[in-house]
Enzyme design. Structure first.
Site, PDB file in Angstrom:
ATOM      1  N   PRO A 137       0.737  -1.359   0.146  1.00 30.05           N
ATOM      2  CA  PRO A 137      -0.213  -0.096  -0.004  1.00 30.05           C
ATOM      3  C   PRO A 137       0.908   1.349   0.209  1.00 30.05           C
ATOM      4  O   PRO A 137       0.317   2.371   0.305  1.00 30.05           O
ATOM      5  CB  PRO A 137      -0.548  -0.339   1.220  1.00 30.05           C
ATOM      6  CG  PRO A 137       0.036  -0.983   2.298  1.00 30.05           C
ATOM      7  CD  PRO A 137       0.910  -1.707   1.330  1.00 30.05           C
ATOM      8  N   GLU A 138       2.109   1.115  -0.146  1.00 32.83           N
ATOM      9  CA  GLU A 138       2.926   2.488  -0.060  1.00 32.83           C
ATOM     10  C   GLU A 138       2.531   3.503  -1.075  1.00 32.83           C
ATOM     11  O   GLU A 138       2.562   4.652  -0.636  1.00 32.83           O
ATOM     12  CB  GLU A 138       4.458   1.929  -0.666  1.00 32.83           C
ATOM     13  CG  GLU A 138       5.391   1.137   0.335  1.00 32.83           C
ATOM     14  CD  GLU A 138       5.136  -0.368   0.140  1.00 32.83           C
ATOM     15  OE1 GLU A 138       5.885  -1.179   0.797  1.00 32.83           O
ATOM     16  OE2 GLU A 138       3.865  -0.634  -0.322  1.00 32.83           O
ATOM     17  N   VAL A 139       1.976   3.434  -2.238  1.00 33.58           N
ATOM     18  CA  VAL A 139       1.593   4.333  -3.249  1.00 33.58           C
ATOM     19  C   VAL A 139       0.443   5.231  -2.243  1.00 33.58           C
ATOM     20  O   VAL A 139       0.129   6.343  -2.571  1.00 33.58           O
ATOM     21  CB  VAL A 139       1.182   4.212  -4.587  1.00 33.58           C
ATOM     22  CG1 VAL A 139       2.236   3.505  -5.129  1.00 33.58           C
ATOM     23  CG2 VAL A 139      -0.166   3.169  -4.288  1.00 33.58           C
ATOM     24  N   ARG A 141       0.563   6.175   0.605  1.00 36.84           N
ATOM     25  CA  ARG A 141       1.171   7.262   1.459  1.00 36.84           C
ATOM     26  C   ARG A 141       2.229   8.146   0.821  1.00 36.84           C
ATOM     27  O   ARG A 141       2.795   8.812   1.475  1.00 36.84           O
ATOM     28  CB  ARG A 141       1.679   6.380   2.437  1.00 36.84           C
ATOM     29  CG  ARG A 141       1.234   5.029   2.915  1.00 36.84           C
ATOM     30  CD  ARG A 141       0.123   5.117   3.876  1.00 36.84           C
ATOM     31  NE  ARG A 141      -0.471   3.987   4.374  1.00 36.84           N
ATOM     32  CZ  ARG A 141      -1.679   3.383   4.138  1.00 36.84           C
ATOM     33  NH1 ARG A 141      -2.642   4.228   3.556  1.00 36.84           N
ATOM     34  NH2 ARG A 141      -1.983   2.117   4.558  1.00 36.84           N
ATOM     35  N   LEU A 143       4.452   7.009  -0.801  1.00 37.01           N
ATOM     36  CA  LEU A 143       5.835   6.186  -0.981  1.00 37.01           C
ATOM     37  C   LEU A 143       5.973   5.296  -2.225  1.00 37.01           C
ATOM     38  O   LEU A 143       4.932   5.001  -2.902  1.00 37.01           O
ATOM     39  CB  LEU A 143       5.921   5.236   0.444  1.00 37.01           C
ATOM     40  CG  LEU A 143       5.999   6.113   1.708  1.00 37.01           C
ATOM     41  CD1 LEU A 143       5.832   5.263   2.739  1.00 37.01           C
ATOM     42  CD2 LEU A 143       7.335   6.817   1.955  1.00 37.01           C
TER      43      LEU A 143
END
Length: 259
Positions: A137-139, A141, A143
């Site tokens: 799920p980085e995108v 945030r 990231l």
């Protein structure tokens, strides 16, 4: 070994256990350092024919430590070395696990997200409980999951990798098995037995033959982008306004400004 990483020999395997269940086994600086030390120990331990990575509790690893990420929001551009050091440590851990001469098995007792999913991808084999979820799920945030991209691509191919990395959605263990992210999904009461059986099969291989096989597999699937570049691509977004806004929204449990 510290209390947040447990090490024991269950012949023929060294079992390395993440022990931060109160923090969803999140990857703090101390945990990353202790995991790296544990894998080095296993590499040099003659009693360890293979290495199992697992965790205490109902979560395998929730990714980076949120408290330490929150502190990173306060850093200025001239303090970027702190962020770079954090990313480099995690990159070193991934690379040590991936290049370990001994076979590695992820015994995934619960959800593995972001850096936690990264730990699964750098192990040679992975068995997960049906309840486990996987995702990047980085995108969401602001990231970039740069360090895990080459490992994820090797397992699931580009189409599935694009779906996981661009949507940030979580998938169930059965779907992760279908995509090739894990080798098997089992019930929770079967996990230990299945991992034990797999370790017994691995131990039948000659140590040198296993090490050479891993070396050749690594050479045949050599990534085009140097490890240092993927680490840099992971570190740089952490100093951007988009990332700060994304993390602040996450901690405040508010929608991200670009949604």
């Amino acid at each position: 070994m510290s209390s947040i990483v447990l090490y024991e020999i269950r012949s023929p395997a060294a079992v390395i256990t993440i022990n931060r269940p109160d923090k969803q086994n999140a990857l703090s600086r101390a945990l990353i350092a202790d995991l790296l030390a544990a894998f080095e120990r296993a590499n040099n331990d003659p009693a360890a024919r293979c290495v199992v990575l697992t965790a205490v509790g109902k979560v395998f690893c929730a990714g980076m430590d949120l408290g330490e990420l929150a502190d990173s929001l306060k850093l200025e551009a001239n303090e970027a070395d702190v962020i770079w050091d954090d990313v480099k440590r995690l990159c070193d851990l991934f690379e040590r696990i991936y290049t370990l001469p001994k076979p590695t098995v992820a015994a995934v007792n619960g959800s593995a997200v972001a850096g936690g999913a990264g730990l699964v991808t750098v192990c040679d084999l992975a068995i997960a409980v049906h309840e486990a979820k996987f995702g990047y799920p980085e995108v969401h945030r602001g990231l970039v999951a740069a360090m895990v991209m080459p490992h994820l691509l090797r397992h699931v191919g580009e189409r599935a990798a694009r779906r996981l990395l661009l949507t940030g959605e979580l998938i169930q263990a059965d779907e992760a098995y279908r995509l090739g992210l894990i080798n098997e999904a089992v019930s929770a009461d079967q996990l230990n037995d299945r991992v034990t059986m797999l370790c017994g099969v691995l131990a039948k291989g000659g140590p040198n033959a296993l090490a050479k096989t891993k070396e050749l597999l690594r050479r045949f699937s050599h990534q085009a982008v140097p490890v240092e570049d993927t680490a840099r691509a992971s570190a740089e977004p952490r100093l951007t306004k988009e990332c700060r806004d994304g993390l602040e929204a996450f901690f405040a449990k508010k929608p991200v400004p670009w949604a």
